[in-house]
Design a protein around this motif. Structure first.
Motif, PDB file in Angstrom:
ATOM      1  N   GLU A   1       0.833  -1.206   0.000  1.00  0.00           N
ATOM      2  CA  GLU A   1       0.000   0.000   0.000  1.00  0.00           C
ATOM      3  C   GLU A   1       0.868   1.258   0.000  1.00  0.00           C
ATOM      4  O   GLU A   1       0.532   2.245  -0.656  1.00  0.00           O
ATOM      5  CB  GLU A   1      -0.947  -0.006   1.206  1.00  0.00           C
ATOM      6  N   ILE A   2       1.958   1.230   0.735  1.00  0.00           N
ATOM      7  CA  ILE A   2       2.889   2.368   0.744  1.00  0.00           C
ATOM      8  C   ILE A   2       3.498   2.550  -0.643  1.00  0.00           C
ATOM      9  O   ILE A   2       3.553   3.671  -1.165  1.00  0.00           O
ATOM     10  CB  ILE A   2       3.998   2.168   1.803  1.00  0.00           C
TER      11      ILE A   2
ATOM     12  N   GLY B   1      -2.680   5.904   4.247  1.00  0.00           N
ATOM     13  CA  GLY B   1      -3.511   5.721   5.431  1.00  0.00           C
ATOM     14  C   GLY B   1      -2.746   5.176   6.625  1.00  0.00           C
ATOM     15  O   GLY B   1      -3.283   4.419   7.436  1.00  0.00           O
ATOM     16  N   ILE B   2      -1.482   5.579   6.735  1.00  0.00           N
ATOM     17  CA  ILE B   2      -0.626   5.118   7.831  1.00  0.00           C
ATOM     18  C   ILE B   2       0.078   6.319   8.454  1.00  0.00           C
ATOM     19  O   ILE B   2      -0.022   7.430   7.952  1.00  0.00           O
ATOM     20  CB  ILE B   2       0.440   4.111   7.323  1.00  0.00           C
ATOM     21  N   THR B   3       0.808   6.058   9.510  1.00  0.00           N
ATOM     22  CA  THR B   3       1.617   7.117  10.119  1.00  0.00           C
ATOM     23  C   THR B   3       2.989   7.145   9.451  1.00  0.00           C
ATOM     24  O   THR B   3       3.419   6.159   8.822  1.00  0.00           O
ATOM     25  CB  THR B   3       1.812   6.872  11.627  1.00  0.00           C
ATOM     26  N   LYS B   4       3.654   8.255   9.610  1.00  0.00           N
ATOM     27  CA  LYS B   4       5.014   8.365   9.083  1.00  0.00           C
ATOM     28  C   LYS B   4       5.924   7.343   9.764  1.00  0.00           C
ATOM     29  O   LYS B   4       6.804   6.761   9.123  1.00  0.00           O
ATOM     30  CB  LYS B   4       5.528   9.796   9.296  1.00  0.00           C
TER      31      LYS B   4
ATOM     32  N   LEU C   1       5.581   4.100   8.031  1.00  0.00           N
ATOM     33  CA  LEU C   1       6.300   4.143   6.754  1.00  0.00           C
ATOM     34  C   LEU C   1       7.783   3.857   6.980  1.00  0.00           C
ATOM     35  O   LEU C   1       8.383   3.040   6.270  1.00  0.00           O
ATOM     36  CB  LEU C   1       6.107   5.505   6.086  1.00  0.00           C
ATOM     37  N   TYR C   2       8.362   4.510   7.975  1.00  0.00           N
ATOM     38  CA  TYR C   2       9.796   4.325   8.245  1.00  0.00           C
ATOM     39  C   TYR C   2      10.113   2.944   8.831  1.00  0.00           C
ATOM     40  O   TYR C   2      11.254   2.493   8.769  1.00  0.00           O
ATOM     41  CB  TYR C   2      10.338   5.438   9.131  1.00  0.00           C
ATOM     42  N   GLN C   3       9.121   2.255   9.366  1.00  0.00           N
ATOM     43  CA  GLN C   3       9.349   0.879   9.796  1.00  0.00           C
ATOM     44  C   GLN C   3       9.525  -0.038   8.585  1.00  0.00           C
ATOM     45  O   GLN C   3      10.224  -1.041   8.666  1.00  0.00           O
ATOM     46  CB  GLN C   3       8.177   0.382  10.659  1.00  0.00           C
ATOM     47  N   HIS C   4       8.903   0.336   7.477  1.00  0.00           N
ATOM     48  CA  HIS C   4       8.995  -0.465   6.245  1.00  0.00           C
ATOM     49  C   HIS C   4      10.131  -0.017   5.337  1.00  0.00           C
ATOM     50  O   HIS C   4      10.714  -0.835   4.620  1.00  0.00           O
ATOM     51  CB  HIS C   4       7.667  -0.408   5.486  1.00  0.00           C
TER      52      HIS C   4
END
Length: 193
Positions: free
Chosen positions: A11-12, A38-41, A44-47
């Motif tokens: 999704e990202i 639809g996520i937090t920043k 995103l940085y975890q991925h």
């Protein structure tokens, strides 16, 4: 849990590609990508450890999609070399006629990061263009050209150029002009056979 993680990652990538294609790689911020996915920043940085890593992942994903498209185009290219060129440019016109078309995302990425030769976007663009060249060279090699590689490079120059000019002038007639020039190239190469 892994499935959810893989879905979030995809999704990202999908959200980032849409924004990168619409607004550019540099002008698209991580906040906008996270919001679109639809996520937090933080998620995103975890991925993806950085925006550059995300850009690399997006272009890798798009590489597979774009390469499959060019393979379908190559399958569509049958008949004489002139007919093959006509078919190639017919597919290019169809793609360019799409309402959201803004040219090759790989070319645009390479231009945005022109001053950073080691950037993942530049590497991805180089790989993409090389593989397209290989697919088309293989296709034209079957036509008896002594130097199919050189012919394909010249046709690709026309394709890259016409896309740029079509975008600049908002006029798809540049693709037709490139098709005409490509047909002349093919005729010249055939007279050498």
């Amino acid at each position: 849990m892994r499935r959810k993680s893989a879905e979030t990652r995809q999704e990202i990538i999908d959200a980032a590609y849409t924004l990168f294609y619409q607004k550019g790689f540099m002008r698209t911020g991580v906040d906008a990508i996270a919001n679109a996915a639809g996520i937090t920043k933080r998620t995103l940085y975890q991925h993806f450890g950085s925006k550059d890593e995300l850009i690399g992942a997006v272009l890798e994903h798009q590489h597979q999609i774009a390469l499959e498209r060019i393979r379908r185009w190559a399958d569509y290219m049958t008949g004489t070399p002139a007919q093959m060129v006509m078919a190639l440019f017919e597919k290019l016109v169809q793609w360019a006629a799409e309402t959201e078309w803004q040219g090759s995302g790989f070319t645009r990425a390479a231009m945005e990061f022109a001053d950073l030769p080691g950037h993942p976007a530049r590497k991805a663009a180089r790989r993409q263009k090389q593989e397209i060249e290989m697919v088309l060279t293989k296709k034209f090699n079957g036509q008896g050209f002594d130097d199919a590689e050189k012919l394909v490079r010249e046709v690709l120059l026309l394709i890259e150029g016409c896309q740029s000019l079509a975008l600049i002038h908002e006029d798809l007639d540049y693709i037709d002009a490139a098709r005409h020039a490509a047909l002349i190239l093919v005729r010249n190469y055939q007279s050498d056979i």
